[in-house]
Write an enzyme that holds these catalytic residues in place. Structure first.
Site, PDB file in Angstrom:
ATOM      1  N   LYS A 190     -44.592   1.870   9.838  1.00  0.00           N
ATOM      2  CA  LYS A 190     -44.283   2.165  11.243  1.00  0.00           C
ATOM      3  C   LYS A 190     -45.191   1.363  12.170  1.00  0.00           C
ATOM      4  O   LYS A 190     -44.739   0.796  13.169  1.00  0.00           O
ATOM      5  CB  LYS A 190     -44.440   3.652  11.524  1.00  0.00           C
ATOM      6  CG  LYS A 190     -43.372   4.536  10.935  1.00  0.00           C
ATOM      7  CD  LYS A 190     -43.546   5.973  11.424  1.00  0.00           C
ATOM      8  CE  LYS A 190     -42.494   6.895  10.843  1.00  0.00           C
ATOM      9  NZ  LYS A 190     -42.662   8.287  11.320  1.00  0.00           N
ATOM     10  N   ASP A 224     -38.800  13.452  12.889  1.00  0.00           N
ATOM     11  CA  ASP A 224     -38.825  14.723  12.160  1.00  0.00           C
ATOM     12  C   ASP A 224     -39.989  15.604  12.587  1.00  0.00           C
ATOM     13  O   ASP A 224     -41.162  15.234  12.447  1.00  0.00           O
ATOM     14  CB  ASP A 224     -38.907  14.460  10.662  1.00  0.00           C
ATOM     15  CG  ASP A 224     -37.619  13.874  10.109  1.00  0.00           C
ATOM     16  OD1 ASP A 224     -36.637  13.789  10.859  1.00  0.00           O
ATOM     17  OD2 ASP A 224     -37.610  13.509   8.920  1.00  0.00           O
ATOM     18  N   THR A 232     -39.014   5.980  13.008  1.00  0.00           N
ATOM     19  CA  THR A 232     -38.854   7.010  11.997  1.00  0.00           C
ATOM     20  C   THR A 232     -38.472   6.451  10.636  1.00  0.00           C
ATOM     21  O   THR A 232     -37.848   5.388  10.543  1.00  0.00           O
ATOM     22  CB  THR A 232     -37.772   8.017  12.448  1.00  0.00           C
ATOM     23  OG1 THR A 232     -37.553   8.981  11.413  1.00  0.00           O
ATOM     24  CG2 THR A 232     -36.460   7.321  12.758  1.00  0.00           C
ATOM     25  N   ASP A 237     -42.099   9.678  16.831  1.00  0.00           N
ATOM     26  CA  ASP A 237     -41.562  10.030  15.525  1.00  0.00           C
ATOM     27  C   ASP A 237     -40.395  10.992  15.748  1.00  0.00           C
ATOM     28  O   ASP A 237     -40.246  11.569  16.830  1.00  0.00           O
ATOM     29  CB  ASP A 237     -42.677  10.691  14.704  1.00  0.00           C
ATOM     30  CG  ASP A 237     -42.193  11.243  13.388  1.00  0.00           C
ATOM     31  OD1 ASP A 237     -41.508  10.512  12.647  1.00  0.00           O
ATOM     32  OD2 ASP A 237     -42.496  12.421  13.103  1.00  0.00           O
TER      33      ASP A 237
END
Length: 279
Positions: free
Chosen positions: A180, A31, A135, A29
């Protein structure tokens, strides 16, 4: 002798190369996992400084996203949130946004990459494995970050374009939560990956579908719910934050992701396919 020395050096270099592991990969990922804070917050700051949108526009979109967050996810609210986000870029040229994203990345984001997470990604590369970013952020940001770190590629949210101009529509949907896992599952089938041998890294409980998809999940700078889940499940946990920074970034990620992601993410994504590998 020069020729012999060169040949010997090439032979030694080849001998030291790590053979690739074709069926193993790692998925990160972005963030608060690879990047400190929310990429959308940093990107919105850079776009605002460049007068890409006005204060009134960002306030209007933020209010719409807050209403969406309070009302919860329904088909109607999701459609309205997507429409509000996409209104930012309809009519803007792809090339213009690409240049802005490059500038903003170098100006704001490059120094916010977590060294510990970067080292973990490099370990996978050194072992001959491939590494992808996965992401909800714009795929342009993810691709740029992957290129700068020497990673295999990136999957992210994608906005459609026609003749080099954004249409105001998404290609697929925002790459968030279960999406995702679906994207990684499709990528694994295409690339011949053994997911039981793969690894995944995230800070958010929203990424449980992705983390549970692989055999080697790891919580990076986890939120409280993910930390509890990881502790019960016996997953690896890595936290690179100080206490103060953890609290500050937790607020930043939660607030910016809820408000800015919907308002800006589609506005800076470039063409492509959410499930397409980027080299």
């Amino acid at each position: 002798m020069a020729g012999e020395a060169s040949a010997a050096a090439a032979e030694l270099e080849a001998a030291l190369e790590t053979p690739p592991v074709p069926d193993v990969a790692a998925f990160f990922d972005v963030d608060n996992t690879m990047l400190q804070g929310a990429s959308m917050f940093h990107l919105a700051r850079g776009l605002y400084r460049r007068k890409f949108f006005t204060t009134g526009e960002i306030a209007q979109k933020a209010l719409a996203q807050l209403r969406f967050r309070l009302q919860g996810e329904t088909p109607d609210s999701v459609a309205k949130a997507r429409s509000a986000a996409l209104s930012f870029i309809a009519g803007h040229r792809v090339a213009e946004v690409q240049i802005l994203v490059e500038e903003i990345f170098d100006e704001i984001m490059a120094d916010r990459i977590w060294p510990g997470t970067r080292a973990l990604a490099q370990q996978h590369l050194d072992a001959g494995e491939r590494v992808w970013l996965v992401t909800a952020a714009p795929v342009e940001v993810a691709r740029l970050l992957a290129r700068r770190l020497g990673l295999t590629g990136a999957l992210g949210t994608v906005a459609a374009e026609r003749d080099g101009i954004y249409t105001g529509e998404l290609v697929g949907d925002i790459l968030h939560g279960p999406a995702k896992a679906e994207a990684v599952r499709a990528l694994a089938a295409h690339e011949g990956l053994n997911l039981a041998s793969c690894a995944a890294y995230s800070d958010s409980v929203n990424d449980l579908p992705l983390l549970e998809l692989v055999g080697n999940p790891c919580a990076i700078n986890p939120d409280s719910r993910l930390r509890r889940h990881a502790e019960v499940a016996g997953w690896r946990i890595r936290d690179y934050r100080t206490g103060r920074k953890a609290a500050r970034l937790g607020l930043l990620t939660a607030g910016a992701s809820a408000v800015t992601l919907g308002a800006v993410s589609a506005a800076v994504a470039i063409r492509g396919c959410v499930r397409r590998r980027v080299s």
